[in-house]
Design a protein around this motif. Structure first.
Motif, PDB file in Angstrom:
ATOM      1  N   UNK A 168       1.095  -0.773  -0.133  1.00 25.65           N
ATOM      2  CA  UNK A 168      -0.091  -0.281   0.145  1.00 25.65           C
ATOM      3  C   UNK A 168       1.182   0.887   0.152  1.00 25.65           C
ATOM      4  N   UNK A 169       0.067   1.990  -0.407  1.00 26.91           N
ATOM      5  CA  UNK A 169       0.683   3.399   0.153  1.00 26.91           C
ATOM      6  C   UNK A 169       0.518   4.949  -0.036  1.00 26.91           C
ATOM      7  N   UNK A 170       0.788   5.934   1.084  1.00 28.37           N
ATOM      8  CA  UNK A 170      -0.454   6.822   0.344  1.00 28.37           C
ATOM      9  C   UNK A 170       0.855   8.473   0.771  1.00 28.37           C
ATOM     10  N   UNK A 171       0.291   9.436   0.340  1.00 25.95           N
ATOM     11  CA  UNK A 171       1.217  10.337   0.671  1.00 25.95           C
ATOM     12  C   UNK A 171       0.757  11.207   2.280  1.00 25.95           C
ATOM     13  N   UNK A 172       2.187  12.032   2.499  1.00 24.87           N
ATOM     14  CA  UNK A 172       1.918  12.600   3.639  1.00 24.87           C
ATOM     15  C   UNK A 172       1.803  14.098   3.553  1.00 24.87           C
ATOM     16  N   UNK A 173       0.239  14.531   3.293  1.00 19.57           N
ATOM     17  CA  UNK A 173       0.382  16.255   3.443  1.00 19.57           C
ATOM     18  C   UNK A 173       1.434  17.184   4.263  1.00 19.57           C
ATOM     19  N   UNK A 174       1.260  16.664   4.404  1.00 15.29           N
ATOM     20  CA  UNK A 174       2.295  17.607   5.974  1.00 15.29           C
ATOM     21  C   UNK A 174       3.615  17.546   5.896  1.00 15.29           C
ATOM     22  N   UNK A 175       4.469  16.621   5.249  1.00 14.02           N
ATOM     23  CA  UNK A 175       6.079  16.763   5.145  1.00 14.02           C
ATOM     24  C   UNK A 175       6.106  16.688   4.237  1.00 14.02           C
ATOM     25  N   UNK A 176       5.005  16.141   2.520  1.00 15.06           N
ATOM     26  CA  UNK A 176       4.811  16.313   1.654  1.00 15.06           C
ATOM     27  C   UNK A 176       6.155  15.337   1.066  1.00 15.06           C
ATOM     28  N   UNK A 177       6.099  13.732   1.246  1.00 10.11           N
ATOM     29  CA  UNK A 177       7.050  13.044   0.773  1.00 10.11           C
ATOM     30  C   UNK A 177       5.945  11.191   0.826  1.00 10.11           C
ATOM     31  N   UNK A 178       6.410  10.474  -0.308  1.00  6.76           N
ATOM     32  CA  UNK A 178       4.986   9.334   0.017  1.00  6.76           C
ATOM     33  C   UNK A 178       5.540   8.567   0.649  1.00  6.76           C
ATOM     34  N   UNK A 179       4.275   7.625   1.197  1.00  3.81           N
ATOM     35  CA  UNK A 179       4.987   6.372   2.358  1.00  3.81           C
ATOM     36  C   UNK A 179       4.648   4.747   1.978  1.00  3.81           C
ATOM     37  N   UNK A 180       5.307   4.597   1.936  1.00  5.35           N
ATOM     38  CA  UNK A 180       4.805   2.897   0.914  1.00  5.35           C
ATOM     39  C   UNK A 180       4.779   1.849   2.294  1.00  5.35           C
ATOM     40  N   UNK A 225     -14.203  -5.527  -0.954  1.00 11.38           N
ATOM     41  CA  UNK A 225     -13.501  -4.223  -1.344  1.00 11.38           C
ATOM     42  C   UNK A 225     -13.676  -3.429   0.449  1.00 11.38           C
ATOM     43  N   UNK A 226     -12.859  -2.356   0.725  1.00 10.42           N
ATOM     44  CA  UNK A 226     -13.119  -1.681   2.176  1.00 10.42           C
ATOM     45  C   UNK A 226     -12.136  -0.006   1.519  1.00 10.42           C
ATOM     46  N   UNK A 227     -12.692   0.889   2.610  1.00  7.41           N
ATOM     47  CA  UNK A 227     -11.569   1.717   2.499  1.00  7.41           C
ATOM     48  C   UNK A 227     -10.705   2.232   3.378  1.00  7.41           C
ATOM     49  N   UNK A 228      -9.204   2.637   3.494  1.00  7.79           N
ATOM     50  CA  UNK A 228      -8.994   3.264   4.470  1.00  7.79           C
ATOM     51  C   UNK A 228      -8.002   4.469   3.997  1.00  7.79           C
ATOM     52  N   UNK A 229      -7.932   6.104   4.682  1.00  2.00           N
ATOM     53  CA  UNK A 229      -7.635   6.564   3.547  1.00  2.00           C
ATOM     54  C   UNK A 229      -7.304   7.764   4.598  1.00  2.00           C
ATOM     55  N   UNK A 230      -6.325   8.613   4.589  1.00  4.70           N
ATOM     56  CA  UNK A 230      -6.528   9.627   5.309  1.00  4.70           C
ATOM     57  C   UNK A 230      -7.380  10.744   4.493  1.00  4.70           C
ATOM     58  N   UNK A 231      -8.101  11.665   5.314  1.00  6.48           N
ATOM     59  CA  UNK A 231      -9.130  12.328   4.984  1.00  6.48           C
ATOM     60  C   UNK A 231      -8.400  14.163   4.630  1.00  6.48           C
ATOM     61  N   UNK A 232      -8.150  13.852   6.853  1.00  4.70           N
ATOM     62  CA  UNK A 232      -7.276  15.734   6.669  1.00  4.70           C
ATOM     63  C   UNK A 232      -6.426  15.500   7.861  1.00  4.70           C
ATOM     64  N   UNK A 233      -5.821  15.715   7.363  1.00  8.06           N
ATOM     65  CA  UNK A 233      -4.480  15.713   8.990  1.00  8.06           C
ATOM     66  C   UNK A 233      -4.890  15.530  10.929  1.00  8.06           C
ATOM     67  N   UNK A 234      -4.674  14.175  11.498  1.00 12.34           N
ATOM     68  CA  UNK A 234      -5.975  13.609  12.593  1.00 12.34           C
ATOM     69  C   UNK A 234      -6.685  13.115  12.045  1.00 12.34           C
ATOM     70  N   UNK A 235      -7.071  12.794  10.775  1.00  8.19           N
ATOM     71  CA  UNK A 235      -8.035  11.586  11.281  1.00  8.19           C
ATOM     72  C   UNK A 235      -8.419  11.526   9.674  1.00  8.19           C
TER      73      UNK A 235
END
Length: 388
Positions: A121-133, A213-223
């Protein structure tokens, strides 16, 4: 006297255990929710125009080259002017610009100290502006937008493997697995502590066709948000708890996994869920559950005809529309990806494209045959939402 004291002590301990047990269940599978969205699936579909929902539709052709050839899109994220595409089989994350031109790819699979063993899986860290894998058995790897390695977060042995994850805040990651009864584990990177949440019977994923299927996603910082394909509840995850955010209420057609007997065989589960009597009585398979500042978006199959419906619920007036097909004769996109301003859909072949856009829509949006021609890579459709 001593005997009576012992009995009272025993009863008191039993009462405390009972209360703690009930509290524990409430934390894991709390279904109490303040925001209820009632939906009547028996009402006729709203026959509305494509342009009642969207301002326009445009095509993003993902460039096909030797370096950018995609085997399958396992996850896609849109961030500013960049499209991020995960291909598990190749162990790569491809980067394209907003027009589909290939930029670069993260491909550092291996056994080295700055390499990941597998890509889960991967996602984007909006605060640190990096890719987390995420590597299921190795941990979380962080790369900057130039695809240079930054650091690695090692996960404790007792919570691996991990199959999906989301960023909650600087120190917290929500980890999801399909093999343990506690599906979600909150991991604090600094203290290395773990909080366990959301118990789901193991048979749901090991045997039943309800896994889905399911969803586990960042929506905003802290949640982050979490929902499962069989559930009408969307959960909010913070660094300390998981609680229902909103609930879709289909009245008598609501489905509860407790209605399914445990410990049946795979064939028995399949026969129940695939039966016409079950499909006609339950809304149970969701292909989308998401929201932005203006709307709630949900998509689900219902009835023995396997019909797929989309609900767009307006937050400002609590009114909704139920869509299967637009007046223009095209379908609402399957597995829609919602952002603040757009809805995206992936078209892997001409058949899917023809279901979403016809000659009138092509003409109105100045889409030419050349826009739709593609060699190998899928085409991404970008639907711009009307502001109202």
């Amino acid at each position: 006297m001593k005997h009576r004291i012992n009995i009272l002590l025993f009863l008191f301990i039993g009462f405390i255990n009972f209360c703690c047990s009930n509290k524990k269940k409430e934390i894991f599978n709390n279904e109490n929710c303040d925001t209820i969205l009632p939906i009547n699936v028996e009402l006729d579909d709203d026959l509305i125009s494509f342009y009642d929902i969207f301002d326009s539709i445009s095509i993003i052709k993902l460039e096909t080259s030797k370096e950018s050839l995609i085997n399958s899109i396992d996850k896609i994220l849109f961030n500013k002017d960049t499209v991020f595409v995960m291909d598990k089989k190749q162990g790569c994350i491809f980067l394209f610009n907003s027009n589909g031109k290939y930029i670069n790819k993260l491909s550092q699979q291996g056994n080295g100290p700055e390499e990941y063993f597998d890509l889960t899986d991967f996602t984007l860290n909006q605060k640190s502006n990096c890719i987390e894998l995420l590597s299921a058995y190795r941990g979380i790897y962080c790369f900057d937008m130039d695809l240079k390695f930054i650091n690695k977060v090692t996960l404790p042995d007792k919570i691996i493997p991990v199959h999906n994850f989301a960023i909650i805040d600087d120190n917290t990651r929500a980890l999801y697995n399909t093999v343990r009864e506690n599906r979600i584990e909150l991991f604090n990177i600094n203290s290395k502590t773990i909080k366990y949440f959301f118990k789901v019977p193991l048979y749901i994923y090991r045997e039943a066709s309800l896994g889905g299927s399911f969803t586990l996603e960042n929506k905003e910082y802290g949640k982050a948000i979490f929902t499962q394909s069989f559930s009408n509840i969307v959960y909010s995850i913070t660094n300390s708890k998981i609680v229902p955010l909103y609930k879709l209420d289909f009245n008598k057609y609501n489905f509860n996994i407790n209605d399914i007997k445990p410990n049946l065989s795979q064939n028995e589960y399949d026969n129940i869920i695939r039966s016409s009597s079950f499909k006609d009585k339950h809304v149970y398979h969701f292909t989308a559950n998401d929201y932005n500042s203006s709307i709630y978006l949900t998509q689900f199959s219902f009835s023995s005809k396997n019909e797929l419906f989309t609900i767009i619920y307006n937050k400002s007036n609590n009114k909704y529309i139920k869509i299967k097909k637009f007046k223009e004769g095209v379908f609402f996109p399957y597995y829609p990806i919602l952002t603040e301003d757009n809805i995206y859909a992936i078209a892997n072949d001409t058949l899917v494209l023809n279901a979403y856009i016809n000659s009138k829509i092509k003409e109105y949006n100045l889409i030419t045959k050349n826009d739709l021609d593609h060699d190998m890579n899928p085409i991404v459709l970008k639907y711009k939402l009307k502001k109202h």
